[in-house]
Scaffold this active site. Structure first.
Site, PDB file in Angstrom:
ATOM      1  N   TYR A 129      -0.703  -2.018   2.960  1.00  0.00           N
ATOM      2  CA  TYR A 129      -0.201  -1.802   1.598  1.00  0.00           C
ATOM      3  C   TYR A 129       1.064  -2.626   1.423  1.00  0.00           C
ATOM      4  CZ  TYR A 129       1.321   1.180  -2.412  1.00  0.00           C
ATOM      5  OH  TYR A 129       1.716   1.696  -3.619  1.00  0.00           O
ATOM      6  N   PRO A 166      12.149  -7.025   0.405  1.00  0.00           N
ATOM      7  CA  PRO A 166      13.436  -6.950   1.104  1.00  0.00           C
ATOM      8  C   PRO A 166      14.586  -6.439   0.251  1.00  0.00           C
ATOM      9  CG  PRO A 166      12.315  -8.989   1.660  1.00  0.00           C
ATOM     10  CD  PRO A 166      11.513  -8.339   0.572  1.00  0.00           C
ATOM     11  N   GLU A 197       7.348   5.898   1.901  1.00  0.00           N
ATOM     12  CA  GLU A 197       6.673   6.512   0.747  1.00  0.00           C
ATOM     13  C   GLU A 197       7.651   7.260  -0.157  1.00  0.00           C
ATOM     14  OE1 GLU A 197       3.199   6.721  -0.769  1.00  0.00           O
ATOM     15  OE2 GLU A 197       3.842   4.843   0.103  1.00  0.00           O
TER      16      GLU A 197
END
Length: 566
Positions: A126, A131, A364
């Site tokens: 995914y 950055p 997440e």
């Protein structure tokens, strides 16, 4: 709506997972891989191949899978995390990577990619995080420029699980029509990956940056074949994917706690096993079990609702991940302390588990992002309902059986309504820190209600068929009572702290000095609403706390029947 796997199939999958990983990666091997910072790619591929076929549980039946639902996925992810969280991350990365296709792809794209996952066991990744953007998907800089027959993608992606071992990558890029997902296949010209990151934990997972330098992607690899749907497609899966990371936190925290329990049964101090010492069990074991089970209640409730077709439930997914990851991290920290000096050494594994589970509060969506997500959504609910949202919820919870601690959970929800009203009156959500602290308090209040409902369902025999059943109805009711007390006290004390803490320190004094007869209009803004916290009642319901903690400890240590400790 999905029924998912039947109970027998789910149990077989959970048992097979445990048997396979224990045989392939005994503890000595886990420690070697962790030391050498190596992902056991062969084991990951075997798990997603004919040797085990764990990937089939996550793929719909029409594409060759078994069609597992959110509840099945939570149970599998918890089991994976208890075996090794790095390995769990590697397995789960494929399903995270294919989610944009599952929820946004065309029928042909689903057949092509999901079919290959099911039949060939290919690995996905995914590619969203960048950055300089972190969790802010709207700030992406990777671009997709249309060219004849497709697109040229340029950019960088960071912290990508399965980054250098995947067979295909879902990459989020800014097309002329807006953010869009593209499938990049292994071997694409201009596509490369950095060496794996040297990480603090989950060292058995492969994490690497992606470099996209004028990478050509055919037009049919644009997910959904329509530009600009990328953020919507990502939002559609947050509730589900965060629920699975919540299961990781739950599994990691419970594995660490189980090891601490086993250690304390054998470790003798001052002539008695640590397991017999209340100062040990009531600080390092019982509170963490309670918080983990509160998180479990919220996870199971949310998974049931997702499977029932209620939608993505993004806020509920955020609450579940926030609660479980924070509880899992704290439980693992306590497990190190519970082992004393041994906990600080690698052979006892709790040191490794603590390093592993730490990531669940970051990937997440960081805990801070989740606090903001939770607070913003529930703040809007509070305003739209004119403060009725949590008051109505409290009235519903209060009707549950008293032995579940429902009345105390209702106090917690009433307290949330009062704190939110205080924030509204004082316009305190302009302070970002206050908003984040509201997210934490809301998580605790809603978890107390969820746990009371779970305890009530256990008492009347209506728990979901596939629910985890370590604790019987009486023990679960005691766990619910303990957590409800903590939630009510936390909301009352910390809610008061932040509402009053936002008052100017010298507002009343300065006003009186200039005009002693004048009422200071700012002295009490937001404070009057705190009367609704019912602080006296919150203090009174703390009675019986130690007795309930004693009961939970007795169940955990086999001194009482977990199904009927009374």
């Amino acid at each position: 709506m999905t029924d998912g796997l039947d109970l027998g199939t789910l149990d077989l999958m959970l048992d097979a997972l445990g048997d396979f990983v224990t045989a392939a990666l005994p503890e000595e091997r886990l420690l070697e891989l962790d030391r050498d910072d190596l992902c056991p790619e062969d084991t990951v591929r075997q798990m997603c191949g004919d040797d085990l076929g764990v990937q089939l549980a996550f793929v719909p039946e029409e594409y060759g899978g078994m069609g597992g639902g959110a509840f099945d996925s939570y149970r599998i992810c918890e089991r994976l995390a208890r075996l090794d969280l790095g390995l769990a991350t590697s397995v789960f990365a494929t399903f995270l990577g294919s989610d944009p296709i599952l929820f946004g792809g065309t029928a042909e794209q689903k057949e092509r990619w999901l079919g290959r996952i099911a039949k060939e066991g290919i690995l996905f990744a995914y590619g969203a995080t960048e950055p300089e953007a972190g969790s802010d998907l709207g700030a992406l800089r990777t671009t997709a420029t249309p060219v004849p027959g497709g697109y040229r993608i340029n950019g960088r992606k960071q912290w990508i699980s399965n980054g250098s071992i995947a067979d295909a990558w879902s990459v989020l890029a800014l097309a002329p029509g807006g953010p869009s997902w593209f499938v990049v296949e292994r071997g694409a010209e201009g596509f490369s990956t950095a060496p794996p990151e040297d990480k603090h934990g989950i060292r058995l997972s492969n994490t690497a940056a992606l470099y996209l330098d004028d990478v050509y992607v055919p037009a049919e690899n644009l997910v959904g074949l329509v530009e600009g749907k990328g953020l919507t497609q990502a939002q559609n899966v947050f509730g589900y994917t965060r629920l699975m990371v919540a299961a990781f936190g739950l599994g990691g925290g419970w594995e660490a706690t189980e090891r601490a329990i086993r250690y304390s049964l054998d470790r003798v101090q001052a002539g008695a096993a640590l397991a017999t010492k209340q100062g040990y069990t009531h600080k390092l074991i019982v509170p963490h079990v309670v918080r983990l089970e509160a998180a479990r209640a919220f996870i199971e409730e949310t998974a049931t609702r997702i499977d029932a077709g209620e939608g993505s439930l993004n806020t509920e997914g955020a609450i579940a991940k926030y609660l479980a990851s924070e509880a899992g991290n704290a439980a693992a920290e306590a497990a190190i302390q519970a082992h004393g000096g041994y906990g600080y050494t690698k052979p006892y594994l709790v040191e490794k588990i603590k390093r592993d589970v730490r990531i669940t509060t970051i990937y997440e969506g960081t805990s801070e992002i989740l606090e903001m997500t939770i607070a913003r959504d529930r703040w809007q609910q509070h305003l739209k309902t004119r403060a009725a949202h949590y008051r109505d919820a409290a009235a519903t919870v209060a009707a549950l059986p008293a032995r579940t601690g429902a009345a105390t959970a209702a106090l917690a929800l009433d307290g949330l309504a009062a704190v939110l009203e205080g924030c509204r009156a004082g316009r305190l959500t302009r302070n970002q820190h206050v908003l984040l602290r509201l997210g934490e308090l809301i998580g605790y209040g809603e978890a107390a209600a969820s746990l009371a409902r779970r305890a009530a369902a256990a008492l009347d025999g209506t728990l979901p068929e596939k629910a985890e059943r370590r604790f019987g109805p009486a023990a679960l009711a005691a766990i619910s009572r303990v957590f409800a007390r903590e939630a009510a006290m936390k909301i009352a004390e910390e809610g008061t702290r932040w509402v009053l803490g936002a008052l100017p320190e010298h507002a009343a004094t300065d006003s009186a000095a200039t005009d002693p007869g004048a009422a200071d209009p700012t002295a009490d803004y937001g404070a009057a609403e705190l009367d609704g916290l019912r602080a006296g009642e919150v203090r009174q319901v703390q009675r019986g706390l130690l007795a309930d903690m004693d009961l939970i400890a007795d169940v955990l240590y086999g001194r009482a029947d977990p199904q009927d400790p009374s």
